[in-house]
Design a protein around this motif. Structure first.
Motif, mmCIF file in Angstrom:
data_model
loop_
_atom_site.group_PDB
_atom_site.id
_atom_site.type_symbol
_atom_site.label_atom_id
_atom_site.label_comp_id
_atom_site.label_asym_id
_atom_site.label_seq_id
_atom_site.Cartn_x
_atom_site.Cartn_y
_atom_site.Cartn_z
ATOM 1 N N UNK A 43 -0.496 10.508 -0.116
ATOM 2 C CA UNK A 43 -0.426 10.511 -1.574
ATOM 3 C C UNK A 43 -1.361 11.553 -2.172
ATOM 4 N N UNK A 44 -2.560 11.654 -1.641
ATOM 5 C CA UNK A 44 -3.494 12.658 -2.145
ATOM 6 C C UNK A 44 -2.964 14.068 -1.989
ATOM 7 N N UNK A 45 -2.400 14.351 -0.818
ATOM 8 C CA UNK A 45 -1.831 15.679 -0.585
ATOM 9 C C UNK A 45 -0.672 15.942 -1.544
ATOM 10 N N UNK A 46 0.173 14.941 -1.748
ATOM 11 C CA UNK A 46 1.308 15.118 -2.659
ATOM 12 C C UNK A 46 0.849 15.265 -4.105
ATOM 13 N N UNK A 47 -0.146 14.486 -4.514
ATOM 14 C CA UNK A 47 -0.677 14.607 -5.879
ATOM 15 C C UNK A 47 -1.215 16.019 -6.104
ATOM 16 N N UNK A 48 -1.971 16.524 -5.133
ATOM 17 C CA UNK A 48 -2.507 17.888 -5.258
ATOM 18 C C UNK A 48 -1.373 18.908 -5.308
ATOM 19 N N UNK B 248 0.839 -1.203 0.000
ATOM 20 C CA UNK B 248 0.000 0.000 0.000
ATOM 21 C C UNK B 248 0.874 1.253 0.000
ATOM 22 N N UNK B 249 1.888 1.287 0.848
ATOM 23 C CA UNK B 249 2.781 2.451 0.905
ATOM 24 C C UNK B 249 3.521 2.643 -0.413
ATOM 25 N N UNK B 250 4.054 1.557 -0.979
ATOM 26 C CA UNK B 250 4.788 1.640 -2.245
ATOM 27 C C UNK B 250 3.873 2.150 -3.357
ATOM 28 N N UNK C 27 0.936 3.915 -3.249
ATOM 29 C CA UNK C 27 0.447 5.287 -3.151
ATOM 30 C C UNK C 27 1.569 6.318 -3.254
ATOM 31 N N UNK C 28 2.707 6.055 -2.624
ATOM 32 C CA UNK C 28 3.828 6.987 -2.778
ATOM 33 C C UNK C 28 4.338 6.983 -4.216
ATOM 34 N N UNK C 29 4.346 5.798 -4.826
ATOM 35 C CA UNK C 29 4.760 5.688 -6.226
ATOM 36 C C UNK C 29 3.829 6.447 -7.163
ATOM 37 N N UNK C 30 2.530 6.432 -6.868
ATOM 38 C CA UNK C 30 1.575 7.187 -7.686
ATOM 39 C C UNK C 30 1.859 8.685 -7.597
ATOM 40 N N UNK C 31 2.140 9.162 -6.397
ATOM 41 C CA UNK C 31 2.466 10.584 -6.234
ATOM 42 C C UNK C 31 3.756 10.928 -6.981
ATOM 43 N N UNK C 32 4.744 10.050 -6.923
ATOM 44 C CA UNK C 32 5.989 10.281 -7.656
ATOM 45 C C UNK C 32 5.739 10.322 -9.156
ATOM 46 N N UNK D 103 -1.695 0.037 14.701
ATOM 47 C CA UNK D 103 -2.994 0.576 14.297
ATOM 48 C C UNK D 103 -3.251 0.365 12.807
ATOM 49 N N UNK D 104 -4.483 -0.005 12.497
ATOM 50 C CA UNK D 104 -4.928 -0.195 11.109
ATOM 51 C C UNK D 104 -4.835 1.114 10.322
ATOM 52 N N UNK D 105 -4.866 2.232 11.021
ATOM 53 C CA UNK D 105 -4.754 3.531 10.371
ATOM 54 C C UNK D 105 -3.454 3.701 9.596
ATOM 55 N N UNK D 106 -2.399 2.988 9.995
ATOM 56 C CA UNK D 106 -1.129 3.073 9.278
ATOM 57 C C UNK D 106 -1.254 2.533 7.856
ATOM 58 N N UNK D 107 -2.223 1.645 7.650
ATOM 59 C CA UNK D 107 -2.441 1.103 6.312
ATOM 60 C C UNK D 107 -3.233 2.093 5.454
#
Length: 168
Positions: free
Chosen positions: A145-150, A63-65, A67-72, A134-138
C-alpha cells in the motif's frame, strides 16, 4: 494527447491496470470475508462446532482490504480530505498547496513501503496461530500500500505539473 503527455498517458494506463487488479483483489477478499463469517455463524449456531480459523483469516483479509483500499482511494482521489481552506485560496496558492500535499503523500507512502517491508521481513519466521502461514503476510499489505500510495501520488503530481490539475 500531445507528445509531451504521451509517456504520462502510458504510465496512467499501466496504473489503471494496477488499480483494476487491486479492486479485483479487495472485492474478492470482501466476498471471501462475508462467506467465512457465514460459515462461522453456521458452524457455531447450527452445527455447534465453531471453526477456530475464521478469526485469523478474517483479520488477515481485513488488513489486506484496508490497505489496498487506502491505496485505491489515493489513486481515485476518493480519500478523505479537508479542502475548504485550500479552495478559498487563489489558483496559484491552491496549486502550491496541492503540490505540497502530494509531496507529503509521496514521502508518507515511501516510509510506509520501507517500514512495511522491514516489518514483513522481521515476521516471516513467525507463524500465524491456527493458520500455519508466516505472520509477514499480515504485514505485507503495509508495504504494498505504501508503494502504491507513493506511486499514485507521483502520478497525480506529474499531472499537476503537466497542467492537468482538473483531473485531481
Amino acid at each position: 494527447m500531445t507528445a509531451s503527455n504521451a509517456p504520462l498517458g502510458a504510465v496512467s494506463r499501466l496504473l489503471d491496470a494496477v488499480c483494476w487488479i487491486c479492486t479485483l483483489l479487495t472485492g474478492t477478499f470482501m466476498v471471501t470475508l462475508i462467506a467465512i463469517f457465514g460459515w462461522l455463524v453456521w458452524g457455531r449456531y447450527v452445527m455447534n462446532d465453531t471453526p477456530t480459523w475464521v478469526e485469523q483469516v478474517a483479520l488477515m483479509l481485513v488488513v489486506w482490504i484496508t490497505f489496498l483500499g487506502a491505496a485505491l482511494g489515493v489513486r481515485r482521489s476518493h480519500h478523505l480530505s479537508v479542502d475548504f481552506l485550500r479552495e478559498a485560496f487563489p489558483r496559484p496558492l491552491r496549486l502550491l498547496c496541492t503540490a505540497l500535499a502530494l509531496l507529503a503523500m509521496i514521502f508518507f507512502g515511501a516510509i510506509m513501503a520501507w517500514q512495511g517491508a522491514a516489518l514483513t521481513a522481521a515476521n516471516m519466521d513467525r507463524a500465524v496461530p491456527m493458520l500455519g502461514i508466516a505472520e509477514g503476510w499480515r504485514a505485507m499489505p503495509v508495504s504494498i500500500s505504501g508503494a502504491l500510495i507513493a506511486l499514485f501520488s507521483v502520478e497525480h503530481l506529474a499531472a499537476l505539473l503537466a497542467g492537468r490539475d482538473k483531473e485531481l
